[in-house]
Scaffold this motif. Structure first.
Motif, PDB file in Angstrom:
ATOM      1  N   LYS A 131      17.523   1.679 -17.627  1.00  0.00           N
ATOM      2  CA  LYS A 131      18.480   2.251 -18.592  1.00  0.00           C
ATOM      3  C   LYS A 131      19.789   2.615 -17.889  1.00  0.00           C
ATOM      4  CE  LYS A 131      16.568   2.691 -22.723  1.00  0.00           C
ATOM      5  NZ  LYS A 131      15.198   2.307 -22.458  1.00  0.00           N
ATOM      6  N   GLU A 132      19.661   3.360 -16.787  1.00  0.00           N
ATOM      7  CA  GLU A 132      20.856   3.846 -16.074  1.00  0.00           C
ATOM      8  C   GLU A 132      21.750   2.709 -15.587  1.00  0.00           C
ATOM      9  OE1 GLU A 132      19.035   8.023 -14.336  1.00  0.00           O
ATOM     10  OE2 GLU A 132      19.402   6.360 -12.947  1.00  0.00           O
TER      11      GLU A 132
ATOM     12  N   GLY B 149      12.386   2.288  -8.950  1.00  0.00           N
ATOM     13  CA  GLY B 149      12.929   3.368  -9.770  1.00  0.00           C
ATOM     14  C   GLY B 149      13.183   4.628  -8.950  1.00  0.00           C
ATOM     15  N   LYS B 150      12.527   4.726  -7.813  1.00  0.00           N
ATOM     16  CA  LYS B 150      12.604   5.958  -7.007  1.00  0.00           C
ATOM     17  C   LYS B 150      13.579   5.787  -5.846  1.00  0.00           C
ATOM     18  CE  LYS B 150       7.859   7.286  -8.041  1.00  0.00           C
ATOM     19  NZ  LYS B 150       6.727   6.352  -8.113  1.00  0.00           N
TER      20      LYS B 150
ATOM     21  N   PRO C  79       7.835   5.214 -15.698  1.00  0.00           N
ATOM     22  CA  PRO C  79       9.001   5.951 -16.213  1.00  0.00           C
ATOM     23  C   PRO C  79      10.208   5.892 -15.268  1.00  0.00           C
ATOM     24  CG  PRO C  79       7.058   7.408 -15.983  1.00  0.00           C
ATOM     25  CD  PRO C  79       6.633   6.043 -15.549  1.00  0.00           C
ATOM     26  N   ASP C  80       9.953   5.924 -13.958  1.00  0.00           N
ATOM     27  CA  ASP C  80      11.077   5.869 -13.005  1.00  0.00           C
ATOM     28  C   ASP C  80      11.792   4.523 -13.075  1.00  0.00           C
ATOM     29  OD1 ASP C  80      10.770   8.457 -11.830  1.00  0.00           O
ATOM     30  OD2 ASP C  80       8.995   7.692 -10.797  1.00  0.00           O
ATOM     31  N   CYS C  81      10.997   3.436 -13.134  1.00  0.00           N
ATOM     32  CA  CYS C  81      11.613   2.097 -13.222  1.00  0.00           C
ATOM     33  C   CYS C  81      12.367   1.940 -14.539  1.00  0.00           C
ATOM     34  CB  CYS C  81      10.544   1.011 -13.081  1.00  0.00           C
ATOM     35  SG  CYS C  81       9.951   0.820 -11.395  1.00  0.00           S
ATOM     36  N   GLN C  82      11.776   2.442 -15.621  1.00  0.00           N
ATOM     37  CA  GLN C  82      12.430   2.300 -16.917  1.00  0.00           C
ATOM     38  C   GLN C  82      13.711   3.139 -16.983  1.00  0.00           C
ATOM     39  OE1 GLN C  82      11.727  -0.053 -19.204  1.00  0.00           O
ATOM     40  NE2 GLN C  82      10.247  -0.749 -17.652  1.00  0.00           N
ATOM     41  N   LYS C  83      13.697   4.276 -16.291  1.00  0.00           N
ATOM     42  CA  LYS C  83      14.898   5.118 -16.229  1.00  0.00           C
ATOM     43  C   LYS C  83      16.006   4.364 -15.472  1.00  0.00           C
ATOM     44  CE  LYS C  83      16.150   9.868 -14.931  1.00  0.00           C
ATOM     45  NZ  LYS C  83      16.516   9.950 -13.507  1.00  0.00           N
ATOM     46  N   ARG C  84      15.622   3.741 -14.367  1.00  0.00           N
ATOM     47  CA  ARG C  84      16.591   2.963 -13.574  1.00  0.00           C
ATOM     48  C   ARG C  84      17.164   1.824 -14.423  1.00  0.00           C
ATOM     49  NH1 ARG C  84      18.578   4.199  -8.683  1.00  0.00           N
ATOM     50  NH2 ARG C  84      16.638   4.107  -7.525  1.00  0.00           N
TER      51      ARG C  84
ATOM     52  N   CYS D 278       4.623   2.766  -8.096  1.00  0.00           N
ATOM     53  CA  CYS D 278       4.900   3.292  -9.438  1.00  0.00           C
ATOM     54  C   CYS D 278       3.858   4.313  -9.869  1.00  0.00           C
ATOM     55  CB  CYS D 278       4.957   2.137 -10.441  1.00  0.00           C
ATOM     56  SG  CYS D 278       6.408   1.098 -10.223  1.00  0.00           S
TER      57      CYS D 278
END
Ligand code: ACM
Ligand code: ZN
Length: 285
Positions: free
Chosen positions: A138-139, A91-92, A131-136, A69
């Motif tokens: 949400k998505e 997330g990535k 941010p990548d994990c949190q974006k995942r 992360c």
């Protein structure tokens, strides 16, 4: 294990340097693995490899810090047992590409039907801040899903659901390649991947919960003696160990399917495993 596509995994991740400068480590080449698998096969033994994810992955992150992360850097693998805050970043997409590449090479080496994907002891702190994990989250709608109880009446945090997302996604990949997954009992967090077999190590509760959900279970409860690296006598006279007390009597007297267990649970308990982590074993003699 040597992974041809990612040579740095063993160049950087297979050796640790202790405080006194001494180096410890090693790895199997793919040719050596083939020999080990063949040796076992001749004796009717199937070797199931464990490729640990998303936690316990510091040795991989040393050479591939971009899959964490924070992005690292990480100087070397852990030099002592325990749980690591830095874990793979689900997330990535790059993380899944990497894990799938590694698994593809591993699948080709081990003909058995199972792959163990670990899943244990993965702290969620980094995912919470990433941010990548949190974006995942949400998505995939995991934040919304975290607000409602699952079919078993349990609520899970968004990060626990991200753990489940990760294991489920890897399970799908494994199934597509003709493999079934095994994971430690933490894979119950956030909901079990559809056809995963569970290894119950933190006692039996995880195994029983998985059996109730009609999943196969392997019992390997630590305090019942199934950590063969635990002390087997007085600490003063035993080789280094993390603690515990595993005697032959304790191990042999354990019944994974006692008469008191309802048959509809017992039928999912397919066996036991004795865990022998090599971290305390100083030599092969
Ligand atoms: C384990 O001992 N972390 C499975
Ligand atoms: Zn992340």
């Amino acid at each position: 294990i040597e992974i041809k596509k990612y040579p740095e995994l063993t160049e950087k991740g297979a050796i640790r340097t202790e405080g006194d400068g001494s180096k410890h480590g090693g790895f199997y080449t793919q040719e050596q693995i083939k020999e080990v698998v063949a040796y076992a096969q001749e004796r009717f033994i199937t070797i199931i490899p464990e490729i640990e994810m998303p936690g316990h992955a510091k040795a991989a992150l040393v050479s591939h810090p971009e899959l964490s992360c924070t992005g690292g850097p990480f100087d070397q693998p852990r030099i002592i047992w325990g749980v690591e805050e830095d874990v793979f970043c689900p997330g990535k997409e790059a993380t899944f590409n990497f894990l799938e590449d590694v698994l593809t090479e591993v699948f080709a080496l081990f003909p058995g039907e199972y792959i163990h994907i670990g899943g244990d002891e993965c702290p969620k702190g980094r995912w919470k801040e990433c941010p990548d994990c949190q974006k995942r989250i949400k998505e995939e709608g995991l934040d919304v899903k975290s607000r409602v109880a699952d079919a078993n009446g349990k609520k899970h945090s968004p990060e626990e659901l991200l753990q489940s997302y990760t294991i489920t996604r890897i399970e799908k990949f494994a199934n597509e390649h003709g493999k079934k997954i095994i994971g430690w009992d933490e894979i119950l967090e956030g909901g079990l991947a559809p056809s995963a077999t569970v290894m119950s190590w933190r006692g039996e509760a995880g195994g029983i919960a998985a059996a109730k959900q009609q999943h196969d279970v392997i019992m390997t409860p630590n305090r019942a003696g199934f950590y063969l690296d635990h002390l087997q006598g007085a600490a003063e006279v035993e080789p280094a160990a993390i603690g515990g007390y595993s005697t032959v009597e304790k191990v042999y007297s354990y019944n994974p399917v006692p008469d008191t267990m309802p048959a509809e649970i017992g039928k999912y308990i397919i066996g036991v495993q004795g865990n022998l982590w090599a971290e305390y074993i100083l030599s092969d003699t």
